[in-house]
Design a protein around this motif. Sequence first.
Motif, PDB file in Angstrom:
ATOM      1  N   HIS A  41      42.846  49.586  49.402  1.00 56.06           N
ATOM      2  CA  HIS A  41      41.533  50.218  49.290  1.00 56.06           C
ATOM      3  C   HIS A  41      40.505  49.197  49.738  1.00 56.06           C
ATOM      4  O   HIS A  41      40.560  48.049  49.308  1.00 56.06           O
ATOM      5  N   THR A  42      39.565  49.636  50.553  1.00 54.85           N
ATOM      6  CA  THR A  42      38.418  48.773  50.827  1.00 54.85           C
ATOM      7  C   THR A  42      37.252  49.323  50.029  1.00 54.85           C
ATOM      8  O   THR A  42      36.943  50.509  50.126  1.00 54.85           O
ATOM      9  N   VAL A  43      36.654  48.498  49.213  1.00 63.65           N
ATOM     10  CA  VAL A  43      35.486  48.943  48.446  1.00 63.65           C
ATOM     11  C   VAL A  43      34.303  48.080  48.849  1.00 63.65           C
ATOM     12  O   VAL A  43      34.395  46.860  48.857  1.00 63.65           O
ATOM     13  N   ILE A  44      33.214  48.761  49.214  1.00 59.57           N
ATOM     14  CA  ILE A  44      31.993  48.030  49.576  1.00 59.57           C
ATOM     15  C   ILE A  44      30.932  48.389  48.533  1.00 59.57           C
ATOM     16  O   ILE A  44      30.644  49.569  48.325  1.00 59.57           O
ATOM     17  N   ASN A  45      30.438  47.417  47.836  1.00 59.02           N
ATOM     18  CA  ASN A  45      29.360  47.682  46.869  1.00 59.02           C
ATOM     19  C   ASN A  45      28.423  46.477  46.794  1.00 59.02           C
ATOM     20  O   ASN A  45      28.529  45.562  47.610  1.00 59.02           O
ATOM     21  N   ASP A  46      27.542  46.485  45.791  1.00 58.85           N
ATOM     22  CA  ASP A  46      26.524  45.422  45.696  1.00 58.85           C
ATOM     23  C   ASP A  46      27.154  44.034  45.626  1.00 58.85           C
ATOM     24  O   ASP A  46      26.524  43.026  45.963  1.00 58.85           O
ATOM     25  N   LEU A  47      28.398  43.961  45.154  1.00 56.66           N
ATOM     26  CA  LEU A  47      29.038  42.657  44.962  1.00 56.66           C
ATOM     27  C   LEU A  47      29.690  42.134  46.249  1.00 56.66           C
ATOM     28  O   LEU A  47      30.089  40.982  46.326  1.00 56.66           O
ATOM     29  N   GLY A  48      29.822  43.003  47.243  1.00 53.63           N
ATOM     30  CA  GLY A  48      30.442  42.565  48.492  1.00 53.63           C
ATOM     31  C   GLY A  48      31.498  43.557  48.955  1.00 53.63           C
ATOM     32  O   GLY A  48      31.521  44.713  48.514  1.00 53.63           O
ATOM     33  N   GLU A  49      32.380  43.092  49.846  1.00 54.89           N
ATOM     34  CA  GLU A  49      33.453  43.960  50.348  1.00 54.89           C
ATOM     35  C   GLU A  49      34.777  43.461  49.781  1.00 54.89           C
ATOM     36  O   GLU A  49      35.071  42.267  49.840  1.00 54.89           O
ATOM     37  N   PHE A  50      35.556  44.363  49.199  1.00 52.88           N
ATOM     38  CA  PHE A  50      36.810  43.969  48.551  1.00 52.88           C
ATOM     39  C   PHE A  50      37.960  44.778  49.107  1.00 52.88           C
ATOM     40  O   PHE A  50      37.862  45.993  49.260  1.00 52.88           O
ATOM     41  N   LYS A  51      39.042  44.091  49.400  1.00 52.07           N
ATOM     42  CA  LYS A  51      40.261  44.782  49.823  1.00 52.07           C
ATOM     43  C   LYS A  51      41.266  44.636  48.699  1.00 52.07           C
ATOM     44  O   LYS A  51      41.712  43.529  48.400  1.00 52.07           O
ATOM     45  N   LEU A  52      41.591  45.750  48.058  1.00 56.77           N
ATOM     46  CA  LEU A  52      42.499  45.705  46.915  1.00 56.77           C
ATOM     47  C   LEU A  52      43.781  46.452  47.264  1.00 56.77           C
ATOM     48  O   LEU A  52      43.742  47.499  47.911  1.00 56.77           O
ATOM     49  N   HIS A  53      44.902  45.912  46.838  1.00 50.59           N
ATOM     50  CA  HIS A  53      46.184  46.544  47.145  1.00 50.59           C
ATOM     51  C   HIS A  53      46.879  47.048  45.895  1.00 50.59           C
ATOM     52  O   HIS A  53      47.532  48.081  45.894  1.00 50.59           O
ATOM     53  N   LEU A  54      46.781  46.286  44.832  1.00 51.76           N
ATOM     54  CA  LEU A  54      47.500  46.654  43.602  1.00 51.76           C
ATOM     55  C   LEU A  54      46.553  46.916  42.437  1.00 51.76           C
ATOM     56  O   LEU A  54      46.783  47.809  41.624  1.00 51.76           O
ATOM     57  N   ILE A  55      45.526  46.105  42.357  1.00 51.55           N
ATOM     58  CA  ILE A  55      44.622  46.198  41.204  1.00 51.55           C
ATOM     59  C   ILE A  55      43.657  47.365  41.421  1.00 51.55           C
ATOM     60  O   ILE A  55      43.054  47.468  42.490  1.00 51.55           O
ATOM     61  N   PRO A  56      43.540  48.262  40.435  1.00 52.61           N
ATOM     62  CA  PRO A  56      42.613  49.390  40.597  1.00 52.61           C
ATOM     63  C   PRO A  56      41.186  48.890  40.843  1.00 52.61           C
ATOM     64  O   PRO A  56      40.776  47.855  40.302  1.00 52.61           O
ATOM     65  N   SER A  57      40.449  49.664  41.665  1.00 52.94           N
ATOM     66  CA  SER A  57      39.105  49.203  42.038  1.00 52.94           C
ATOM     67  C   SER A  57      38.145  49.214  40.848  1.00 52.94           C
ATOM     68  O   SER A  57      37.047  48.658  40.945  1.00 52.94           O
ATOM     69  N   GLY A  58      38.558  49.806  39.730  1.00 53.61           N
ATOM     70  CA  GLY A  58      37.763  49.727  38.498  1.00 53.61           C
ATOM     71  C   GLY A  58      37.496  48.291  38.065  1.00 53.61           C
ATOM     72  O   GLY A  58      36.571  48.025  37.293  1.00 53.61           O
ATOM     73  N   ILE A  59      38.259  47.360  38.569  1.00 57.07           N
ATOM     74  CA  ILE A  59      38.117  45.948  38.182  1.00 57.07           C
ATOM     75  C   ILE A  59      36.721  45.421  38.537  1.00 57.07           C
ATOM     76  O   ILE A  59      36.260  44.429  37.979  1.00 57.07           O
ATOM     77  N   LEU A  60      36.057  46.107  39.466  1.00 54.09           N
ATOM     78  CA  LEU A  60      34.729  45.649  39.895  1.00 54.09           C
ATOM     79  C   LEU A  60      33.634  46.089  38.923  1.00 54.09           C
ATOM     80  O   LEU A  60      32.463  45.787  39.115  1.00 54.09           O
ATOM     81  N   HIS A  61      34.030  46.822  37.881  1.00 54.10           N
ATOM     82  CA  HIS A  61      33.063  47.287  36.876  1.00 54.10           C
ATOM     83  C   HIS A  61      33.296  46.564  35.554  1.00 54.10           C
ATOM     84  O   HIS A  61      34.445  46.392  35.135  1.00 54.10           O
ATOM     85  N   ASP A  62      32.199  46.219  34.879  1.00 56.62           N
ATOM     86  CA  ASP A  62      32.346  45.645  33.535  1.00 56.62           C
ATOM     87  C   ASP A  62      32.828  46.750  32.608  1.00 56.62           C
ATOM     88  O   ASP A  62      32.557  47.928  32.848  1.00 56.62           O
ATOM     89  N   ASN A  63      33.494  46.367  31.579  1.00 55.72           N
ATOM     90  CA  ASN A  63      33.920  47.306  30.527  1.00 55.72           C
ATOM     91  C   ASN A  63      34.934  48.344  30.972  1.00 55.72           C
ATOM     92  O   ASN A  63      35.060  49.385  30.348  1.00 55.72           O
ATOM     93  N   VAL A  64      35.599  48.133  32.093  1.00 59.20           N
ATOM     94  CA  VAL A  64      36.675  49.053  32.489  1.00 59.20           C
ATOM     95  C   VAL A  64      37.983  48.279  32.399  1.00 59.20           C
ATOM     96  O   VAL A  64      38.109  47.184  32.948  1.00 59.20           O
ATOM     97  N   THR A  65      38.949  48.860  31.678  1.00 58.24           N
ATOM     98  CA  THR A  65      40.275  48.242  31.621  1.00 58.24           C
ATOM     99  C   THR A  65      41.096  48.795  32.776  1.00 58.24           C
ATOM    100  O   THR A  65      41.209  50.010  32.936  1.00 58.24           O
ATOM    101  N   CYS A  66      41.649  47.916  33.587  1.00 55.72           N
ATOM    102  CA  CYS A  66      42.476  48.352  34.713  1.00 55.72           C
ATOM    103  C   CYS A  66      43.939  48.228  34.331  1.00 55.72           C
ATOM    104  O   CYS A  66      44.360  47.185  33.822  1.00 55.72           O
ATOM    105  N   ILE A  67      44.667  49.295  34.590  1.00 53.42           N
ATOM    106  CA  ILE A  67      46.057  49.327  34.155  1.00 53.42           C
ATOM    107  C   ILE A  67      46.957  49.589  35.359  1.00 53.42           C
ATOM    108  O   ILE A  67      46.670  50.469  36.175  1.00 53.42           O
ATOM    109  N   ILE A  68      48.027  48.809  35.473  1.00 53.82           N
ATOM    110  CA  ILE A  68      49.047  49.088  36.497  1.00 53.82           C
ATOM    111  C   ILE A  68      50.223  49.700  35.738  1.00 53.82           C
ATOM    112  O   ILE A  68      50.868  49.036  34.925  1.00 53.82           O
TER     113      ILE A  68
END
Length: 370
Positions: A41-68
């Motif tokens: 997943h490529t996520v572009i937001n205020d924090l920058g551009e992130f390419k994530l493969h395994l970790i859910p993109s929720g990791i870019l939010h405070d207070n969200v638990t990311c679960i695999i």
Amino acid sequence: MPADVIIGGQWGDEGKGKIVDLLASKYSAVVRFSGGNNAGHTVINDLGEFKLHLIPSGILHDNVTCIIGNGCVIDPKVLIYEIDKLRASGIKVSSKNLVISDKAHIILPRHIEKDSEQEKARGNLKIGTTGRGIGPAYMDKVARSGYRMGSIAEWPEWEEKLGSHITSTQKLLRDLLDHDENVLLEGAQGALLDIDHGSYPFVTSSNSTIGGALTGTGLVPSDIRDTIGIFKAYATRVGEGPFPSEIQKSNPVAKHLLEKGHEFGTTTGRERRCGWFDIESAKHSIMTNGFNKIAIMKLDVLDGIEEINVLNGARYDTFPGWNESTFGIKNSSDLPENAKNYLSYLKKELKVNIDIVSTGPERDQTISIS
Ligand code: IMP
């Protein structure tokens, strides 16, 4: 409280990452339930551009638990790399906001080797896998000879970095839902790559559809509220396999979609094959997943195409395109008439509400219709 599910309606790369990122702050947890680092997943937001493969993109939010979840296959090296990269960009990753199922299977170096050997042996019938060892890892799982994350203590280096993240995610999820928390299940790949319901054998090795959301997390059908299908306004496919609405590479429209849509794989960098929206295959996805809402992504990529086609069974339906830019439009009333007509046609044919239309990669370049 309920769990909502996001699933790709086509062959992956529909833009699920953007929608998860958009919605994540409304949820206490975001969960991956199938696949591994074949996804990207490529996520572009205020924090920058992130390419994530395994970790859910929720990791870019405070207070969200990311679960695999348990349905995933994990290459520990890749996961550690991803964690380190996020931390280097200032994102907090701890055993509180990244939790890994003890039942998820481990991708070992031998799985990656076998993936490439198998592809070579298939010759002209190769699948065009991502080469990440996904198929062989699931083979070991089904053959009951795999290693699970719960046994990571056998690998000191991985245990040191990942051990504190590993637990029973099924219990964690149950507790969250029983305490009225909202949970978002994030699909990987797309419905047409599902091992059972996709274009077998040109598929991935897991259930990327709604059934996989349950078996891959340990949740039950009554936990699910919305099942949201994500579709591109056109279609792409990476790797081999049937693609009935594919546009010949020599056609300038294919070049337009490839370049304007940045249709290169996040994981492998491969050029994606481009084509028109395919109604029959979308209906198949809707039937298989029971989508009650859908999002149409990358509408702006169609800007400037003179004539838009849609494959509908054996015939092509043709629409006049639009010259105006739809990039960044936030209200459906601001869309060009021809774009509105195109969306109305999709809604009428698919018989599902279009809740979201995406007009650019950023969070706010989105039309919310409900
Ligand atoms: P595998 O999952 O690496 O075994 O690849 C099987 C097929 O699924 C190949 O055609 C891949 O290109 C495709 N595939 C796997 N993951 C993704 C994805 O996240 N997006 C698009 N295609 C994918």
